[in-house]
Design a protein around this motif. Structure first.
Motif, PDB file in Angstrom:
ATOM      1  N   THR A  16       0.840  -1.205   0.000  1.00 17.99           N
ATOM      2  CA  THR A  16       0.000   0.000   0.000  1.00 17.99           C
ATOM      3  C   THR A  16       0.870   1.249   0.000  1.00 17.99           C
ATOM      4  OG1 THR A  16      -0.146  -0.304   2.388  1.00 17.99           O
ATOM      5  CG2 THR A  16      -2.053  -0.964   1.099  1.00 17.99           C
ATOM      6  N   GLY A  39      -4.681   4.559   1.560  1.00 16.82           N
ATOM      7  CA  GLY A  39      -5.851   4.636   2.417  1.00 16.82           C
ATOM      8  C   GLY A  39      -5.749   5.833   3.326  1.00 16.82           C
ATOM      9  N   ASN A 175     -10.084  -3.146   6.392  1.00 13.58           N
ATOM     10  CA  ASN A 175      -9.204  -2.754   5.309  1.00 13.58           C
ATOM     11  C   ASN A 175      -8.685  -4.085   4.782  1.00 13.58           C
ATOM     12  OD1 ASN A 175      -7.176  -1.827   3.678  1.00 13.58           O
ATOM     13  ND2 ASN A 175      -5.987  -0.816   5.287  1.00 13.58           N
ATOM     14  N   LYS A 239      -7.602   7.912  10.570  1.00  7.95           N
ATOM     15  CA  LYS A 239      -8.650   7.836   9.549  1.00  7.95           C
ATOM     16  C   LYS A 239      -9.861   8.665   9.926  1.00  7.95           C
ATOM     17  CE  LYS A 239      -6.043   4.442   7.899  1.00  7.95           C
ATOM     18  NZ  LYS A 239      -5.215   4.438   6.719  1.00  7.95           N
ATOM     19  N   TYR A 325     -12.941   1.761   1.498  1.00  7.71           N
ATOM     20  CA  TYR A 325     -12.383   0.864   0.483  1.00  7.71           C
ATOM     21  C   TYR A 325     -13.495   0.036  -0.155  1.00  7.71           C
ATOM     22  CZ  TYR A 325      -8.255   1.705   3.407  1.00  7.71           C
ATOM     23  OH  TYR A 325      -7.261   2.287   4.147  1.00  7.71           O
ATOM     24  N   SER A 377      -9.242   2.732  -2.815  1.00  8.49           N
ATOM     25  CA  SER A 377      -9.507   3.639  -1.713  1.00  8.49           C
ATOM     26  C   SER A 377     -10.266   4.817  -2.314  1.00  8.49           C
ATOM     27  CB  SER A 377      -8.197   4.111  -1.089  1.00  8.49           C
ATOM     28  OG  SER A 377      -8.463   5.232  -0.264  1.00  8.49           O
TER      29      SER A 377
END
Ligand code: GLU
Length: 400
Positions: A16, A39, A175, A239, A325, A377
């Motif tokens: 990622t 993300g 995730n 997040k 996601y 994402s």
């Protein structure tokens, strides 16, 4: 003598992180790139949190702190767990680190012996198995595909547990799939764990606040209070509060485990950024009303992307309960050849050709332990998402 350790030889770089770097590199080289790899929310950190960071700098809160977090932040974390999850912790049961990533890593480093097994449901976040390997343990992966709604069953968990199982890693909303376990589904898993008192639970609740429709988030120690003494409840501000770059993760659990994690941190990175810790206090203690706005925006983007992907023949995209996601299956596209002449034998071939031929960066499914899929994402603008989906549709229409 080989420069690199045998342990490191078993580990791969984070895919990622790699795709994000590659997208930035290609963009810097002048390519028209839409990155759906990383993300991370595209929103700015809310103003009152930024101001708390600035105030920390201006008032000289720029020195070392206690290794695993200032008292004020640990207290704010305790208030958060009580308020939002009905979980009572004392500051001595709280650890703060440089991101959720370091929390998980510390916990695994602090507890795993060679041969210890860690159960990880797939699709999983890319770093779980590699962190287990780095810490000398053995990942035990159980799969849940599209048909299972990306949720493992109690029977699967039961079958994976051995006398060597040390941890069960749980992540909902997930995730990379966005799949969430509701209370009944989670209770099915905690019932299994009640029969195996030697298994510890590491729950990664990073996407707690990003849930849609009527889905209600719940966490293992809340659903089964008897698991409290063997659960590490992990979370972070990245997040929910659009604070990925501030690097603050936290966890609460048994005091003995928290002390062991502190020992790992004291010999590696010491305290997480002091300024970020003060900003995190403002995030956790401050107004939470903007979270509803974030959710509304993410839900709209989820619906946009899911509809666009499901309109493409050969792609199946379930509707996720949370996170930002989607994890569509491309089973219907494997074996084809792209307009640019690339043979699509795997999901990695698909994402490589997609990036090469259309400039859309996504992450291949094999990185998350379940193929053939890819992860988008959708934490980016509606316009970028609409354009990216159009490019994906064109690319797929060109497959022969
Ligand atoms: N957790 C985010 C992701 O999955 C950030 C990158 C990472 O650390 O994996 O994209």
């Amino acid at each position: 003598m080989d420069l690199l350790s045998t342990t490191l030889a078993r580990v791969k770089p984070s895919p990622t992180v790699a795709v994000t770097a590659l997208a930035a590199e290609l963009r810097a080289a002048g390519r028209d790139i839409i990155s759906l790899g990383a993300g991370e929310p595209d929103f700015d950190t809310p103003r009152h949190i930024r101001e708390a960071g600035i105030a920390a700098i201006e008032t000289g809160k720029t020195r070392y702190t206690t290794v695993d977090g200032i008292a004020e932040l640990k207290q704010a974390v305790c208030r958060k767990f009580a308020r939002e999850n009905g979980l009572t912790y004392t500051p001595a049961q709280v650890s703060v680190a440089s991101g959720g990533k370091q929390i998980l890593y510390n916990a695994l480093m602090a507890t795993l012996n060679p041969g210890d097994e860690v159960i990880i449901p797939a699709p999983y976040w890319v770093s779980y198995p590699d962190m287990v390997l780095l810490a000398g343990g053995t990942p035990v992966v159980i799969e849940a595909g599209v048909d299972a709604g990306f949720r493992i069953t109690p029977d699967q968990l039961e079958a994976a547990i051995t006398p060597k199982t040390k941890w069960f890693i749980f992540n909902s909303p997930s995730n990379p799939t966005g799949a969430g376990y509701d209370r009944a589904a989670l209770k099915g898993l905690t019932d299994v764990l009640m029969r195996h008192p030697h298994v510890q639970v590491m729950t990664d609740d990073m996407y707690e606040h990003l849930v849609f429709d009527a889905f209600e988030f719940c966490t293992p120690a809340q659903v089964e209070p008897k698991l409290y003494d063997r659960t590490l409840t992990c979370n972070g501000v990245s997040k929910a509060y659009a604070m990925t770059g501030w690097r603050i993760g936290y966890a609460a659990g048994p005091e003995k485990l928290i002390a062991a994690m502190r020992k790992v941190q004291s010999q590696s990175t010491s305290n997480p950024c002091t300024i970020s810790q003060w900003a995190a206090v403002a995030a956790l203690d401050g107004p939470q009303d903007f979270l509803a706005d974030f959710r509304t925006i993410f839900q709209r983007r989820r619906d946009l992307v899911v509809a666009a992907l499901n309109a493409i023949p050969g792609i199946t995209c379930p509707v996720p309960e949370g996170a930002f996601y989607v994890y569509p299956s491309i089973a219907g596209l494997i074996g084809k050849t792209s307009a640019g002449g690339a043979k699509i034998a795997t999901d990695e071939d698909f994402v490589t050709a997609l990036l090469e031929e259309t400039g859309v960066a996504v992450v291949f499914g094999a990185a998350f332990g379940l193929s053939p899929n890819f992860r988008i994402s959708y934490a980016t603008s509606d316009d970028a998402l609409t354009e990216a989906c159009a490019r994906i549709a064109d690319f797929c229409a060109g497959l022969r």
